[in-house]
Design a protein around this motif. Sequence first.
Motif, PDB file in Angstrom:
ATOM      1  N   GLN A  61       0.830  -1.197   0.000  1.00 16.60           N
ATOM      2  CA  GLN A  61       0.000   0.000   0.000  1.00 16.60           C
ATOM      3  C   GLN A  61       0.870   1.256   0.000  1.00 16.60           C
ATOM      4  O   GLN A  61       1.867   1.340   0.723  1.00 16.60           O
ATOM      5  N   CYS A  62       0.451   2.235  -0.798  1.00 14.28           N
ATOM      6  CA  CYS A  62       1.076   3.550  -0.736  1.00 14.28           C
ATOM      7  C   CYS A  62       0.451   4.275   0.450  1.00 14.28           C
ATOM      8  O   CYS A  62      -0.766   4.434   0.514  1.00 14.28           O
ATOM      9  N   LEU A  63       1.275   4.689   1.395  1.00 13.41           N
ATOM     10  CA  LEU A  63       0.719   5.287   2.605  1.00 13.41           C
ATOM     11  C   LEU A  63       0.484   6.789   2.451  1.00 13.41           C
ATOM     12  O   LEU A  63      -0.007   7.436   3.353  1.00 13.41           O
ATOM     13  N   ARG A  64       0.829   7.323   1.292  1.00 11.49           N
ATOM     14  CA  ARG A  64       0.455   8.719   1.067  1.00 11.49           C
ATOM     15  C   ARG A  64      -0.981   8.820   0.573  1.00 11.49           C
ATOM     16  O   ARG A  64      -1.746   9.627   1.046  1.00 11.49           O
ATOM     17  N   CYS A  65      -1.341   7.939  -0.404  1.00 17.56           N
ATOM     18  CA  CYS A  65      -2.695   8.080  -0.947  1.00 17.56           C
ATOM     19  C   CYS A  65      -3.593   6.892  -0.604  1.00 17.56           C
ATOM     20  O   CYS A  65      -4.762   6.874  -0.953  1.00 17.56           O
ATOM     21  N   GLY A  66      -3.034   5.894   0.058  1.00 14.26           N
ATOM     22  CA  GLY A  66      -3.855   4.764   0.477  1.00 14.26           C
ATOM     23  C   GLY A  66      -4.044   3.710  -0.602  1.00 14.26           C
ATOM     24  O   GLY A  66      -4.688   2.692  -0.378  1.00 14.26           O
ATOM     25  N   TYR A  87       7.005   2.108  -6.206  1.00 12.31           N
ATOM     26  CA  TYR A  87       6.558   3.502  -6.250  1.00 12.31           C
ATOM     27  C   TYR A  87       5.082   3.496  -6.629  1.00 12.31           C
ATOM     28  O   TYR A  87       4.566   2.486  -7.119  1.00 12.31           O
ATOM     29  N   CYS A  88       4.394   4.599  -6.371  1.00 11.83           N
ATOM     30  CA  CYS A  88       2.949   4.621  -6.585  1.00 11.83           C
ATOM     31  C   CYS A  88       2.614   5.482  -7.790  1.00 11.83           C
ATOM     32  O   CYS A  88       3.045   6.623  -7.890  1.00 11.83           O
ATOM     33  N   ARG A  89       1.867   4.882  -8.710  1.00 13.95           N
ATOM     34  CA  ARG A  89       1.465   5.650  -9.890  1.00 13.95           C
ATOM     35  C   ARG A  89       0.208   6.465  -9.629  1.00 13.95           C
ATOM     36  O   ARG A  89      -0.090   7.420 -10.311  1.00 13.95           O
ATOM     37  N   LYS A  90      -0.524   6.033  -8.601  1.00  8.96           N
ATOM     38  CA  LYS A  90      -1.808   6.658  -8.289  1.00  8.96           C
ATOM     39  C   LYS A  90      -1.653   8.151  -7.945  1.00  8.96           C
ATOM     40  O   LYS A  90      -2.405   8.995  -8.372  1.00  8.96           O
ATOM     41  N   CYS A  91      -0.645   8.441  -7.110  1.00  5.57           N
ATOM     42  CA  CYS A  91      -0.521   9.826  -6.639  1.00  5.57           C
ATOM     43  C   CYS A  91       0.704  10.500  -7.236  1.00  5.57           C
ATOM     44  O   CYS A  91       1.225  11.479  -6.702  1.00  5.57           O
ATOM     45  N   ILE A  92       1.131   9.991  -8.382  1.00  5.62           N
ATOM     46  CA  ILE A  92       2.401  10.456  -8.956  1.00  5.62           C
ATOM     47  C   ILE A  92       2.348  11.933  -9.360  1.00  5.62           C
ATOM     48  O   ILE A  92       3.359  12.625  -9.367  1.00  5.62           O
TER      49      ILE A  92
HETATM   50 ZN    ZN Z   1       0.110   6.773  -3.834  1.00  9.42          ZN
END
Ligand code: ZN
Length: 475
Positions: A61-66, A87-92
């Motif tokens: 889990q990305c803990l910045r955006c969940g 790395y997270c693409r969701k909140c990139i």
């Molecule tokens: Zn994220």
Amino acid sequence: MTPKSTSIKMSTWIKNQAYRYTGKLLLRHEIPLNDKTLNYLIKEKIFESTPSFKNKIIIKQCLRCGNTKHSLLGEIPCLNCQRTHLYCRKCIEMGRVMECERLYRWIGKAPSWKVHDNPCTWEGELTKPQQQASSRIVESINKEGEELLVWAVCGAGKTEMLFQGITTALKQGKRICLATPRADVVRELKPRFQQAFANVSVQALYGGSQDKDATAQLILATTHQLLRFKEAFDVMIIDEIDAFPYHADPSLPFATSRAKNPVCTTIYLTATPRKKQQSLITRKKLPHIFFPIRYHGHPLPVPQMKMSLSLKKDFQNNQPPTPFITWVNKRQNSHRQLLIFVPSISLAEQITKSIRRILLEEKIIEKNSAIDFVHAEDQYREEKVKQFRNKELKVIITTTILERGVTFPSVDVVILDAGHDVFDQAALVQIAGRAGRSADDPTGEVVFFHDGKTEAMIQAISAIKKMNLRGGVGG
Ligand SMILES: [Zn+2]
């Protein structure tokens, strides 16, 4: 310098830093302090640092955006530590976070926000029904942890109804955030709030905004910007709770709830609640107020539907549908501006030229520059909306970016291809709600051009008529 004066200086410095960092969840590069200072603050338990990812076999889990969707979590070699990292693409779009980076948060003493004696400088007056709604909002703000949904038609004057509530919060030294899905809306609200609270610090946060440091007591932000906060606000107002992308993106409710203090009051605003919210209301799980009437007391314009069988073929030839041409010809002497919605950026680009030619021929506009198109990726988007607001543009062709939150006083509204999937019921109600906003011109025409009625169109019209009936202004 004596040790005492050094320590006073230090504590003043820390106090100033508290305003800057409290309530935020930041990446290292977002904290302009050197390593030595930051490490000292961590050691003194003034800052804390936590992992940015959960990376277990069963859950990542990305803990910045969940985000927990594996398809949105990538792995790349990290240049810093020569290992492969998540790395997270969701909140990139908020800047890339690598697994080896940490998230930082101020855990030192939180600053006291200013207690304002009389913060509201708005001189307008509320109508009687607006006043009732406003008092209910004040009541919620006085209660800790309360949630309230304000269901108010487009043009009810929601913003003004919030002013007393915000005043109450500021008098108690609370910190307030109004979050809305669209940057255009944040831009529109900023001058209105700054004027209404002239002596309060107000900042607007959106991608590319000037107000970067987010240290104001009253923050207006796009919902995405809330990813940078944790336990920051005592009052959270979420505008357009039903809107894309809040509605479709689970990271935004995640960010919103993390940005609230445990005792935060939450006010949800909507003109078109989704089924989920309606069901909460019916089951009495969510306190709400219903506000079915526009501030000027006139009904919502009911859209007309105009059938155009050759619509798709006309589009292929980069032409607007014939019934649109007939309709537009009839409004030659209209003083109103014209807001034309289309389903896609490519159509907006292709069709503007022929609409411009037709409008020039029919003398509906006088010069080439009186019409333009705008969409989400347009680099001049802000400028064009401003030109339309200043009436330098008489006609604007737009995608759904102008569907909500923006107010132009005197417009007719058209949708070309209203049956397209992008125009769901909520979008259609919102678009229709752009017309007749001003007390000086409270009517305005709304026309859906289509090549086959959709359920969304029928439901939208029925919802508008129902609102008018409930507001006592329907026929
Ligand atoms: Zn994220």
